[in-house]
Motif scaffolding. Sequence first.
Motif: not given
Lengths: 234, 307, 215
Positions: A150, A201, A221, A229, C52, C55, C94
Amino acid sequence: MFSSLIAWFTASAQWSSTTGIPTRLLQHLGYTALTVLVAAVIAVPIGLYIGHTGRGRFLVVGLANGLRALPELGVLVLFVLLIGLGLTPVVLALMLLAIPPLLAGTYAGVSGVDPAAVDAARGVGMTERQILVQVELPNALPLMVAGLRTATLQVVATATIAAFVSLGGLGRYIVDGQAQRDFVQMAGGAVLVALLAIVLEVALQGLQRAVTPGVRRTRSTPVVGKTDTVTVGG
Amino acid sequence: MRTTRALGALLLAALAFLAAACGGGGDPLASQPQAPAAGDTIRVGSANFTENRLLAEIYATALSIRGIKVERQFGIGSRETYFPGLRDGSIDLVPDYTGNLLQYLDTNATATAPADVYAQVQQKLPPNLKVLEASPAEDKDAVVVTRAFATQNNLTSLDQIGPLCGNIVFGGPPEFQTRPYGIPGIQKSYGCTFKEFRSLDAGGPLTVAALRDGSVQAADLFTTDTSIPNNDFVILADPKSNFAAQQVVPLINASKLSNPAVADVLNLISQKMDTATLTDLNKRLDAPDKPDPAQVARDWLSSAGIG
Amino acid sequence: MRLFGADILPLAAEHIVLALVPVLLGLVISLPLGWWAWSSRGARRILLPLTGVLYTIPSLALFVVMPLVLGTRILDPVNVVVALTIYAVALLVRSVVDGLDEVPGEVLTAGVAMGYRPLGLLFGVQLPLAVPVLVAGVRVAAVSSFSLVAVGAIIGQGALGTLFTQGFERFYTAQIVFGLVSILVLALVIDGLLMLLGRLLAPWAAARAPQRQAV
């Protein structure tokens, strides 16, 4: 416009000059790596301490909330006025983004270790330090890596603001493109940031899987980041 | 496997998004100019540097003193950003500078004398935009170096800079890299190709800091900027007039001129303002007590007998 | 009220609107998307990674391209609202998935046995039970939104963020600090209100909610 974007990517100067894509990518990666590293040096020991002792839990929650609300742009220009030009104000500003997830991941990882395992370790005469290093830390690794994931994602997406205060990185294309009203350049920069984020990622997902023991987790996840997030501002 | 597929989907989606974002082709901003602000309200815009914000504040305050409704939308960015905003009706009025405006309108423009520049601007503007009277106040871009650098290299003018260029990192706002009078202009007029261009800001703290700490050896600053005397920077002479005459001028949407009071008061401001006044106002804003720009604007207007 | 060279109240009001409208819109868009991702494995596989990536698009780039996508004027506040809505969706899809995941299977089975139709089940059982997770997500989205609005200042739109650009141009540190504090305070007040709202909507979860937030 799409073809001009392709042309922008394939122009030979883009790949050879000192302001070309490879340089900008490396700078961007460099800012990201440095920031995450410094943040980890600060956040991981604190997270370990809080997780192990249970003291100062409010700090984790408070920091996560407070730092997220802090506008990066403001923090950055403030640091530049106070410190001057260069890498330091940028790394300091970005660090504020990276610390909360790293701290939360480390804390959650350590405090989530089965108390029975800790008791057993104490029972066989391990010192607190040994318990932390040999029992809690290995068990906490998956969540720590989730925090790292993250943090990295946030920093890599936000490192574009370095360009606003005259540094390099991929943000250069976005800030310059905005000032010059050059949409191709901006779009090119945005694509590169997204690509870099995806690559990181995927790599960190792999790392997370590698440090997760036993049965492969059914969902990829990360626990850190379920409701917590990414937060970006670039 | 799963990751690869997800990655593929992501890439496609990201590209599709960007393609959509960039769709259309050409300059999408030149498309259909829309109606300007509703009613008689004048939206005053400004560029992203202190002097321009102040001039915009002076325009806005003076207009509202004359009973005209105004909205302020300051700090929009470079001309590359606010000019399209004027065209599409996002804003109606902005304080501009004749020389740079002309080069924006026509990259091949060669006029440098004040009257020629002004006449050409009037010609080249799209029909829905007008410039009012140009002020004697001038604020030019200038190539500036530190005193030490000037002394060491015996440098006073841009026509001596040629041999040094290969070792000079030049700093300016990002748009300076592509504007006709910017890097391309210096290269054309003085045969100078800098070692590197560093994107900073429009005469702001980044440029001053970079010049001071030596990250750049020469930089683009504005002639009315107090940081030049404050830091003992040296303005290099521009014998070939790479930087054209640069008079402050109100640039306005023509539809806002139906009320004659608008042009009257803006012209009055242009007449009363001169370069020394502008420099002095910049100095006041820069003072350690950081006065409110609105107050500085009101004070000047009343001292000039306008408000 | 004039503070640090700015009319602070209108700026604050503008900041709140620019920050919160996108979160509301984002929630409305995310509910069906999240439900879709929850109910279909394929949709989940595409939607979650996609959000994701959304973002990671730098906000400045997104603000600037909006007029091209939407056909709006360059300085239209709609540009900022739509751009921030995209970020809100990126976060909230999410949350919706996680919230729905949270509802135990037995509860769903019991609901079906009691005669709930799918829609009734969603609104009568699943969403209410998902409230704590949803609220946590909305809080994150709202607080981030307050911070992101400020970036709009680079293109002349950032409400309180203009204190940053203006302060920077003038070497005016106090103005920047004032801007930081105002945005921080606004964001934390909204965060607190949302937390209270969550407790009102789901009193049973009050004890659990802060725990989640920590992780």
